[in-house]
Design a protein around this motif. Structure first.
Motif, short mmCIF file in Angstrom:
data_model
loop_
_atom_site.label_atom_id
_atom_site.label_comp_id
_atom_site.label_asym_id
_atom_site.label_seq_id
_atom_site.Cartn_x
_atom_site.Cartn_y
_atom_site.Cartn_z
N UNK A 4 0.83 -1.21 0.00
CA UNK A 4 0.00 0.00 0.00
C UNK A 4 0.87 1.26 0.00
N UNK A 5 1.94 1.23 0.79
CA UNK A 5 2.84 2.39 0.86
C UNK A 5 3.57 2.59 -0.48
N UNK B 146 4.25 5.71 -5.49
CA UNK B 146 4.20 5.83 -6.94
C UNK B 146 3.18 6.91 -7.35
N UNK B 147 2.01 6.87 -6.75
CA UNK B 147 0.98 7.87 -7.08
C UNK B 147 1.46 9.29 -6.77
N UNK C 71 2.37 12.52 -9.65
CA UNK C 71 1.93 13.91 -9.60
C UNK C 71 3.11 14.87 -9.68
N UNK C 72 4.17 14.60 -8.94
CA UNK C 72 5.30 15.52 -8.90
C UNK C 72 6.11 15.50 -10.21
N UNK C 73 6.15 14.35 -10.89
CA UNK C 73 6.91 14.26 -12.12
C UNK C 73 6.20 14.92 -13.31
N UNK C 74 4.90 15.17 -13.19
CA UNK C 74 4.17 15.81 -14.29
C UNK C 74 4.83 17.11 -14.71
N UNK D 226 7.03 5.65 -14.43
CA UNK D 226 6.20 5.56 -13.22
C UNK D 226 4.77 5.13 -13.53
N UNK D 227 4.36 5.26 -14.76
CA UNK D 227 2.99 4.89 -15.13
C UNK D 227 2.78 3.39 -15.11
N UNK D 228 3.85 2.62 -15.28
CA UNK D 228 3.73 1.17 -15.31
C UNK D 228 4.93 0.51 -14.63
N UNK D 229 5.10 0.75 -13.33
CA UNK D 229 6.24 0.14 -12.64
C UNK D 229 5.99 -1.35 -12.43
N UNK D 230 7.07 -2.08 -12.23
CA UNK D 230 6.96 -3.49 -11.89
C UNK D 230 6.86 -3.56 -10.37
#
Length: 71
Positions: A15-16, A21-22, A26-29, A39-43
């Motif tokens: 969960x953390x 990632x979420x 936001x910050x990388x946008x 970050x959109x599709x991490x493993x």
């Protein structure tokens, strides 16, 4: 790679990781949009008391490598 006390704790770590990632999405946008796709599709793999997070340009290789060692 995170090692938890038990599977319940691994769930909390997962969960953390999801929250982390979420938040970074936001910050990388605005900060680093060229890296946003990673970050959109991490493993993210949860196996027993372990949680593995890999942010990579090559998710297929990352998954294969993780699968090789996760047992």
């Amino acid at each position: 790679v995170f090692e938890a006390k038990d599977e319940a704790a691994a769930g909390r770590i997962r969960d953390a990781v999801d929250t982390h990632i979420a938040d970074n999405l936001k910050s990388f946008e605005d900060y680093n949009p060229d890296e946003l796709h990673k970050l959109s599709d991490p493993v993210i793999v949860e196996s027993g008391k372990y949680v593995i997070l890999c942010v990579s340009d090559d998710n297929e290789t990352a998954r294969k490598t993780i699968d090789k060692y996760k047992n």
